[in-house]
Design a protein around this motif. Structure first.
Motif, mmCIF file in Angstrom:
data_model
loop_
_atom_site.group_PDB
_atom_site.id
_atom_site.type_symbol
_atom_site.label_atom_id
_atom_site.label_comp_id
_atom_site.label_asym_id
_atom_site.label_seq_id
_atom_site.Cartn_x
_atom_site.Cartn_y
_atom_site.Cartn_z
ATOM 1 N N HIS A 169 0.849 -1.192 0.000
ATOM 2 C CA HIS A 169 0.000 0.000 0.000
ATOM 3 C C HIS A 169 0.882 1.238 0.000
ATOM 4 N N TYR A 170 0.920 1.917 -1.125
ATOM 5 C CA TYR A 170 1.742 3.123 -1.260
ATOM 6 C C TYR A 170 0.875 4.353 -1.033
ATOM 7 N N LYS A 171 1.296 5.219 -0.069
ATOM 8 C CA LYS A 171 0.507 6.417 0.180
ATOM 9 C C LYS A 171 1.327 7.682 -0.006
ATOM 10 N N LYS A 172 2.504 7.701 0.608
ATOM 11 C CA LYS A 172 3.348 8.903 0.508
ATOM 12 C C LYS A 172 4.727 8.496 0.001
ATOM 13 N N PRO A 173 5.441 9.445 -0.597
ATOM 14 C CA PRO A 173 6.802 9.098 -1.005
ATOM 15 C C PRO A 173 7.653 8.832 0.229
ATOM 16 N N ARG A 174 8.671 8.016 0.061
ATOM 17 C CA ARG A 174 9.675 7.837 1.103
ATOM 18 C C ARG A 174 10.365 9.196 1.277
ATOM 19 N N SER A 175 10.836 9.461 2.471
ATOM 20 C CA SER A 175 11.514 10.737 2.693
ATOM 21 C C SER A 175 12.665 10.885 1.705
ATOM 22 N N GLY A 176 12.638 11.974 0.959
ATOM 23 C CA GLY A 176 13.687 12.223 -0.037
ATOM 24 C C GLY A 176 13.377 11.649 -1.405
ATOM 25 N N GLN A 177 12.268 10.921 -1.528
ATOM 26 C CA GLN A 177 11.937 10.305 -2.812
ATOM 27 C C GLN A 177 10.866 11.127 -3.525
ATOM 28 N N GLU A 178 10.862 11.037 -4.857
ATOM 29 C CA GLU A 178 9.854 11.713 -5.667
ATOM 30 C C GLU A 178 8.889 10.654 -6.186
ATOM 31 N N MET A 179 7.583 10.923 -6.093
ATOM 32 C CA MET A 179 6.628 9.949 -6.636
ATOM 33 C C MET A 179 5.696 10.606 -7.636
ATOM 34 N N HIS A 180 5.371 9.860 -8.675
ATOM 35 C CA HIS A 180 4.462 10.346 -9.715
ATOM 36 C C HIS A 180 3.405 9.301 -9.987
ATOM 37 N N ILE A 181 2.177 9.753 -10.214
ATOM 38 C CA ILE A 181 1.147 8.837 -10.710
ATOM 39 C C ILE A 181 0.701 9.346 -12.079
ATOM 40 N N VAL A 182 0.655 8.457 -13.061
ATOM 41 C CA VAL A 182 0.167 8.837 -14.388
ATOM 42 C C VAL A 182 -1.185 8.169 -14.582
ATOM 43 N N ILE A 183 -2.222 8.982 -14.688
ATOM 44 C CA ILE A 183 -3.588 8.467 -14.860
ATOM 45 C C ILE A 183 -3.906 8.465 -16.350
ATOM 46 N N VAL A 184 -4.233 7.278 -16.876
ATOM 47 C CA VAL A 184 -4.330 7.118 -18.329
ATOM 48 C C VAL A 184 -5.748 6.798 -18.797
ATOM 49 N N ASP A 185 -6.156 7.443 -19.875
ATOM 50 C CA ASP A 185 -7.458 7.163 -20.495
ATOM 51 C C ASP A 185 -7.284 6.135 -21.616
ATOM 52 N N ASN A 186 -6.677 6.508 -22.693
ATOM 53 C CA ASN A 186 -6.433 5.598 -23.833
ATOM 54 C C ASN A 186 -7.651 4.753 -24.198
ATOM 55 N N GLY A 187 -8.746 5.423 -24.490
ATOM 56 C CA GLY A 187 -9.928 4.724 -24.986
ATOM 57 C C GLY A 187 -10.903 4.283 -23.917
ATOM 58 N N ARG A 188 -10.505 4.372 -22.643
ATOM 59 C CA ARG A 188 -11.404 3.902 -21.587
ATOM 60 C C ARG A 188 -12.664 4.762 -21.458
ATOM 61 N N SER A 189 -12.510 6.076 -21.637
ATOM 62 C CA SER A 189 -13.706 6.923 -21.519
ATOM 63 C C SER A 189 -14.669 6.652 -22.679
#
Lengths: 460, 199, 246
Positions: free
Chosen positions: A273-293
């Protein structure tokens, strides 16, 4: 893309079936996994209630998706993670590339993400000078073989251990002829450990994204997603818009269903379960559509978006087991792939909904009760109406319609057919008749039932 | 229009009429709530963990000393184990510097009988990578903290907010090579569970 | 009670024995059976190929022929399922709905409507029961192994009333035989492989006859058995239930 002549499922399946022993091996392996699934689910008297609940949760999510996506985003941002939105595969790949470029590195480690297969991320990054190493053992194997995965959960289920041994000998230095799974796995452990320890950037998929908390869950048996993510300075997580579930407590429902359906295990080794970045780490989430809508707007097909990517439909499908994932020529194969793909490119994937006998087994193992076989039937209607069929087929069907709409013509045609079969069997029993290739034709009886009835029961 | 706007407006336009979110209370009532310790032990063993019933932390120390050779790096978040493990120094290591850890001994407050899993939070790990990068993992679990199903586990997790947490069920494994089960892939090669019965 | 007998096109043309047995069996059980002579086909072969829009003629004919009966019975699970799911009429939708409510596959009619408890049938042979998919998963004439649910089987219930019949076990209880309509020729290789595997399961367990509620599946398996030169025969369940001491 559509102008390319890809072989269709029937042709590819025909090729697959030239080696009957191999088909038996592939079929029996996947059937065994189906049986493990059966054993696991039969231990829960509440199994059907779980399925129904999960199905209704997912249907609710799809009916309220815009709100849940915004809630998820707000929580993710509050947790200190950057959110990106990608309308299509190209944009997803560009976003990932930009993040990598920004950090001035040229390599990345990646754990299993069927979304990135769908987006052809690895190829895109390779073209741009970025090396991607897939860390899931099965994915690493197909990566070395330069093939796509053939199954969404068991990427190299189509490969024999001797073939894997040869690959490892060629690429990882194991001695020739070694095919013992323990030795091969240990080799992969050492090789990939070095990768984990040296890659600044790791990309993972997302199994479930919780709107209520902004957390996301990644499920693996190997621990590879975690090794990559926790050793990296930048963790990128790619997800489709349909991965959302409303509340944390719903994870209980889905985690109880997922792995039992996939492999017969009560849960994967790691449900992280990932909630926050580790201290000093950068986190990104890429939310993708690609035909789903777009699929969301198709009343008959939107429920395909409930999919939690367990693969149970593939394991149970008697056609999949005897044709192999590659015969579907799509990132996601099998029954679920056949109802998702036509939405992306109807012409390219017009063959897939027909690669089925509509037996219905898939719909009944689906943990979220997607009406897969009903959707396969409906896609057939859509595809034919859109013109992705042959003139010969349409002509044949029109003849059938004409014949069957008139009792007189139907009986005359039937009688004529039986006469031909009786007196000129060679007209039917030949290589032009695909039925006849490996089966005898039925024996034409002396009279049809209709003729018998008229003769014996007549008019009273 | 940004992609975000494009996507959200397409979703808004295409989503069907709102349906009801089902409640999961009925599901919570299922699950074999008897003999949780026995259930947990059976399932955890089946998934490849080694299970020991112990009465106190002293017994844990003895078992560890018998099974893990001297001169190997042992790390723990549990203060009482400071005479057999590093309970402090490793916290300031870079994650990659934990690559030589032979054994990590952690504590868990929630374990699940139906699947042999145990819930460990970032705080209980000290370092996120530790339970994955260690060659062997050991977890001390309180026998009275074993619940029947995942629904029960999430009820206990409630609204707590760890930056990272994981359900860990046995040692790392794969069956990717011709469905042959191999224990010890990228994560730990073994998992030991110490069920602490403080009767 | 009057029953309209619907005989699928391929049974009419190739397996009249199954139709005759169905008629005789129903009459033996006291049912008044009418066979409307102007019937042809349910339209499934076109619909399953994506040409549902060409089935108007078949639909209208079906409504013409069958609206007036108390029940419509057919020795075919897949045809009945097709009618149940797909019979529509632009001008007569109410009638279509009524018809859909009264169609029954033969075995479910015997167990659920006639509620028969015994049969005079005698069939002293080893028999393998093939669970045809549309009848099983579509009409629910027997439980499927995918679900966690109590087992039951209407065809089996009836076969158990037949004296001398020995039912053989199978490795895979309810796997598809591979016929699948036009699939049987469009995906010939996989279709045949599925059929060969199904047949092997029966042969391995010593079947002398393979039976089921759908002649299409049996026709496909028969084609394979005859190509293999096997002595094993296929027989529609109606013919077994209608059999008598020789």
């Amino acid at each position: 893309m559509s102008a390319m002549q890809t072989k269709d499922h029937a042709e590819l399946a025909g090729q697959f079936n030239t080696d009957e022993n191999r088909v038996d091996w592939h079929d029996e392996t996947l059937w065994w996994i189906r049986q493990k699934r059966d054993k696991a689910v039969n231990q829960l008297p509440e199994w059907e209630l779980l399925r129904e609940t999960a199905s209704k949760i997912k249907e609710h999510v799809l009916s309220n998706l815009s709100n849940y996506l915004e809630a998820f985003e707000a929580n993710v941002l509050a947790n200190g993670i950057t959110v990106h939105w990608a309308a299509d595969a190209k944009e997803h790949n560009e976003i990932v590339h930009q993040i990598i470029k920004k950090h001035g590195v040229n390599r990345m480690v990646k754990s299993k993400s069927m979304l990135t297969e769908e987006c052809h991320l690895n190829e895109y990054l390779a073209k741009n000078g970025i090396e991607v190493i897939d860390s899931d053992l099965g994915e690493r194997i197909v990566q070395l073989a330069k093939e796509p995965p053939s199954h969404i959960v068991l990427p190299c289920i189509h490969k024999k251990k001797e073939e894997i041994g040869d690959l490892f000998h060629e690429h990882l230095g194991t001695p020739a002829g070694v095919s013992d799974p323990q030795i091969l796995t240990e080799t992969a452990r050492q090789h990939l450990r070095e990768v984990f320890l040296t890659r600044k950037i790791a990309l993972t998929g997302v199994n479930f994204a919780v709107a209520e908390t902004g957390e996301f869950v990644v499920c693996t048996n190997e621990g590879n997603a975690d090794m990559g993510a926790h050793l990296s300075e930048v963790h990128i997580a790619s997800m489709g818009i349909e991965k959302i579930i409303p509340n944390r407590e719903h994870l209980g429902v889905f985690l109880r269903l997922l792995t039992r359906s996939a492999t017969g295990q009560p849960i994967t080794t790691y449900s992280s379960h990932y909630k926050k970045p580790r201290s000093g780490q950068e986190m990104h989430i890429v939310i993708v559509d690609n035909g789903r809508s777009v699929q969301l707007g198709r009343k008959d097909f939107r429920n395909s978006l409930k999919c939690i990517r367990c693969g149970a439909c593939m394991n149970t499908c008697p056609v999949y087991r005897r044709s192999g994932g590659h015969s579907y020529h799509n990132a996601i194969s099998g029954p679920i792939g056949s109802i998702l793909a036509p939405n992306l490119d109807m012409e390219e994937y017009a063959d897939l909904p027909f690669a089925s006998t509509l037996c219905g087994s898939c719909s009944n193992v689906c943990p979220v009760k997607i009406d897969i076989h009903d959707q396969l039937y409906k896609w057939r209607q859509v595809i034919v109406k859109a013109g992705y069929t042959t003139k010969a087929k349409t002509a044949g069907m029109k003849v059938m319609e004409w014949t069957l709409s008139s009792p007189g013509i139907y009986h005359a045609a039937g009688k004529a057919g039986r006469i031909v079969m009786k007196y000129a069997p060679f007209a039917v029993n030949n290589t032009l008749n695909p039925w006849y290739k490996q089966r005898d034709m039925p024996k034409p009886p002396a009279e049809s039932f209709d003729e018998w009835y008229k003769k014996n029961r007549g008019k009273k | 229009m940004s992609s975000r706007e494009k996507i959200l407006s397409a979703v808004r336009a295409n989503q069907p009429e709102l349906t009801v979110l089902p409640n999961i209370e009925l599901l919570k009532s299922y699950g074999n709530k008897e003999n949780l310790l026995a259930q947990y032990t059976t399932v955890a063993t089946n998934i490849g963990a080694k299970v020991y019933e112990v009465k106190n932390v002293g017994e844990v120390k003895m078992i560890i000393q018998n099974n893990f050779g001297a001169g190997k790096r042992i790390v723990s978040t549990i203060a009482e184990l400071k005479d057999i493990a590093d309970t402090k120094q490793y916290l300031s290591d870079l994650p990659g510097q934990l690559a030589d850890v032979e054994l990590a001994i952690l504590k868990s407050d929630i374990s699940v009988a139906e699947n042999g899993a145990t819930w460990i939070t970032e705080e209980q790990m000290g370092q996120r990578v530790l339970p994955f990068i260690t060659q062997h993992l050991a977890v001390i679990v309180s026998a009275k903290n074993i619940v029947a199903t995942m629904h029960d586990a999430y009820s206990l997790i409630g609204i707590t907010n760890p930056g990272f947490g994981a359900f860990i069920a046995g040692p790392s494994k794969t069956a990717d090579i011709e469905q042959s089960l191999v224990i010890g892939v990228h994560g730990p090669r073994s998992m030991s569970l110490f069920l602490l019965r403080e009767d | 009670m009057t029953v309209g007998l619907f005989i699928p096109c391929y049974i009419d043309q190739f397996y009249p024995g199954a139709a005759i047995a169905t008629l005789q069996l129903l009459e033996k059980l006291g049912v008044t059976v009418v066979y409307p002579p102007k019937q042809t086909c349910c339209g499934q072969p076109m619909a399953n190929s994506g040409y549902e829009h060409l089935t108007t003629g078949c639909n209208e004919l079906f409504i013409d022929n069958f609206s007036d009966f108390d029940y419509i019975v057919s020795p075919s699970g897949s045809c009945i399922l097709h009618i149940k799911d797909h019979l529509h009429s632009e001008g007569r939708e109410n009638q279509a709905v009524q018809v859909r409510r009264k169609v029954y596959e033969l075995t479910e009619f015997l167990t659920d409507v006639l509620k028969i408890e015994q049969l005079d049938a005698v069939f002293p042979h080893k028999v393998g029961l093939h669970q045809s998919c549309h009848g099983q998963r579509g009409l629910k004439i027997s439980q499927m192994t995918e679900l966690v649910a109590a087992p039951f089987s209407k065809p089996l219930q009836l076969l158990n009333m037949v004296k001398g019949l020995e039912l053989i076990p199978l490795n895979r209880q309810d796997e598809c035989c591979g016929f699948g309509g036009t699939f049987c020729v469009a995906e010939e290789a996989v279709s045949v492989k599925m059929g060969v595997d199904r047949v092997s399961d029966h042969l391995e367990h010593g079947a002398e006859y393979i039976t089921g509620a759908d002649m299409s599946c049996l026709m496909h398996m028969e084609g394979i058995l005859r190509r293999q030169g096997s002595n094993v025969k296929v027989l529609h369940i109606a013919e077994i239930l209608n059999s008598s001491a020789q």
